[in-house]
Scaffold this motif. Sequence first.
Motif, short mmCIF file in Angstrom:
data_model
loop_
_atom_site.label_atom_id
_atom_site.label_comp_id
_atom_site.label_asym_id
_atom_site.label_seq_id
_atom_site.Cartn_x
_atom_site.Cartn_y
_atom_site.Cartn_z
N ILE A 201 0.53 -1.33 -0.07
CA ILE A 201 0.29 -0.09 -0.16
C ILE A 201 0.50 1.79 0.17
N SER A 202 0.38 1.87 -1.21
CA SER A 202 1.39 3.87 -0.87
C SER A 202 0.87 4.66 -0.49
N LEU A 203 1.37 5.32 0.81
CA LEU A 203 1.11 6.18 1.55
C LEU A 203 1.27 8.00 0.48
N GLU A 204 2.56 7.47 -0.23
CA GLU A 204 3.79 8.75 -0.19
C GLU A 204 4.39 8.60 -1.75
N GLU A 205 4.38 9.21 -2.37
CA GLU A 205 5.53 9.59 -3.79
C GLU A 205 7.15 8.60 -3.49
N GLY A 206 7.12 7.46 -4.53
CA GLY A 206 8.15 6.85 -4.12
C GLY A 206 8.55 6.05 -3.31
N ASP A 207 7.67 5.79 -2.16
CA ASP A 207 7.85 4.66 -1.21
C ASP A 207 7.54 3.06 -1.80
N TYR A 208 7.59 2.14 -1.59
CA TYR A 208 8.13 1.33 -1.36
C TYR A 208 7.21 0.28 -2.53
N ALA A 209 5.50 0.75 -2.27
CA ALA A 209 4.43 0.25 -3.05
C ALA A 209 5.19 0.90 -4.80
N LEU B 95 2.46 -0.86 4.59
CA LEU B 95 1.55 0.22 4.17
C LEU B 95 2.57 1.44 4.76
N GLY B 96 2.86 1.64 4.03
CA GLY B 96 3.77 3.24 3.64
C GLY B 96 4.57 2.53 4.10
N ASP B 97 6.00 3.17 4.17
CA ASP B 97 7.06 2.91 4.64
C ASP B 97 7.22 3.73 5.97
N ALA B 98 6.87 3.53 7.12
CA ALA B 98 6.76 3.61 8.48
C ALA B 98 6.16 2.74 9.20
N THR B 99 5.52 1.57 8.71
CA THR B 99 5.03 0.60 9.02
C THR B 99 5.63 -0.73 8.99
N GLY B 100 5.06 -1.75 8.40
CA GLY B 100 5.39 -2.87 8.68
C GLY B 100 4.80 -3.92 7.78
N TYR B 101 4.39 -5.73 7.97
CA TYR B 101 3.35 -6.07 6.99
C TYR B 101 2.90 -7.03 8.34
N THR B 102 1.50 -7.40 7.43
CA THR B 102 1.01 -8.63 7.84
C THR B 102 0.46 -9.96 7.29
N LEU B 103 0.62 -11.31 8.01
CA LEU B 103 0.21 -12.37 7.57
C LEU B 103 -1.47 -13.07 7.56
N PRO B 104 -2.22 -13.06 7.33
CA PRO B 104 -3.38 -13.95 7.91
C PRO B 104 -3.55 -14.96 8.41
N ASP B 105 -4.70 -14.85 9.31
CA ASP B 105 -5.00 -15.98 9.48
C ASP B 105 -5.40 -17.92 9.02
#
Length: 367
Positions: A90-98, A241-251
Amino acid sequence: MSRVVIVGGGIVGLSTARAFVKRGFDVHVIDQGPIPHPRGASVDRHRMIRPHYGAATGYARMVAPAFEAWDRVWDDLGEAHFEDTGAIAISLEEGDYAAKTLASFREAGLNHEVLDRDGVEAALPHLTLPEGAWGVVAAPAGPLFADRIVAGLADWLRARGARLEENTRIARVDPERGLAWREDGSEISGDHLLVAAGAWLPGLMPEHHGEAPAYRQALLYVEPPAEYVQSWREAPAIVTLGDATGYTLPDRRGAGLKIGYSAHRRRARLDVEGFESDIETESKIILAPFAPYFREIEAYRPIRIQLGYYILAPERRFRLVAGGRGLVVTDCDGQMFKFGPLLGERIADMFEGRESPQALAHWAAGH
Ligand SMILES: Cc1cc2nc3c(=O)[nH]c(=O)nc-3n(C[C@H](O)[C@H](O)[C@H](O)COP(=O)(O)OP(=O)(O)OC[C@H]3O[C@@H](n4cnc5c(N)ncnc54)[C@H](O)[C@@H]3O)c2cc1C
C-alpha cells in the motif's frame, strides 16, 4: 557415494539436503538443537512469499522460479503448505516501497493489479486509509506454513535415509577442506560442506563472519476485533503499508494473524540477548505505527510474540561464499524462507559442477 555435510537444519540446510538426497548423495545434517530447531529463523507459523520487492527487481523475478521449486517440494511432501491469498503493498506517498514495486513490476512484466483507495478499503475493510493511498496486488503470494514445512522436510529426509544428527553443536568448520568438528573434538568430513547456520554464523566462524550484522526481530500475533476476524482472514497479506509500518500475514489454517513492524528490529547478538520478550511493552511498540490505519486498533488483543534473529547486511543481498569443498550461506535477512527450496536445488547444481560458484553468488545477490 559422494557425501555432503550440512551444518544447520533450517530451511536452507534442509532444502539443500533434500536436493542432494534426490541426486543419490549420502547426506548428513547436524544441528545444535532438535530438527527443526524452534529458535531457528525458519520456525514460525508462517512466512510470507510475495513478488513485491521495491526496486529490487532481480528478487521480484526470482519469485516465479521459487514457486516452481515449492511445487516440487509439495509433490515430495504430498501436501502444499501454502495458501494463495495474494499480497498487497500500500502506497501512502510518492516514491515509497509500493511505488517502487509497481515500477519494478512494470519493468519486469510481472502480473499485478492496482487498486485505488476505495478498492483497497473494499478488499481490506479493517483498514482506513488517507486520501491518495493506493495499492498494488499480486498473486500467487501469501503464507508459507513454515513450521509444517521444515518438520515435513525433516521427516521426508529421515524416511529416505539421510542422517539428521540433533543436539550436536559444531564448534569449528573448515569449509575449504570439507571439515567440521563437534564440541567433543570429533571430526566430520564431506566431499561437500554447506554452512547454513543462520544468525549463529558469527559465533561459529568468528574469524570470517564475526562482524556479520545480526538483528533481533519480534513479531506479534493478535486477535482482531470480532467484526474484522473474517475480513483479515480473507484479505491479501500486507507487504507494507507505507514505509513506516510493516506487514501482516493472515490467519489461515489456524496459524493466527501476525503483524511485523519493520523498524522494530535492532542489532543484537542472540548469544547475548537470547529469546526473552515482554509482550506488554513490545506489543504496544509493534502496533503503534499501524494505529492511523487499523480500524478499532484499541480492540486488538496481543496473544504472543515470536522472536527471531537474522543477518542483515546494509546492501540487503543474500551472500554465498564458496571455496574448495565448501559453501557458506549468509545475509539471509528477513527474506530467505521463500527462496529456500530454489536455493537448495541450485546449491546442489553448483556442487555437482553444473553452475559456477560465481554465477550462483551473482544470482543469489539478486542481480
Ligand atoms: C522474524 C523473522 C521474520 C521473517 N519473515 C520472513 C518472511 O516473511 N518471508 C521470508 O521469505 N523470509 C522471512 N524471514 C527470513 C527467513 O526466515 C530466514 O532467512 C531463513 O529462515 C533462514 O534460514 P536458515 O536455514 O539460513 O537459518 P535458520 O532457520 O536459523 O537455521 C540455522 C540452523 O543452524 C543451526 N546451527 C547454528 N549454528 C550451529 C552450530 N554451531 N552447530 C550446529 N547447528 C547450528 C541452528 O540451530 C538452526 O537450526 C524472516 C526471518 C525472521 C527471523
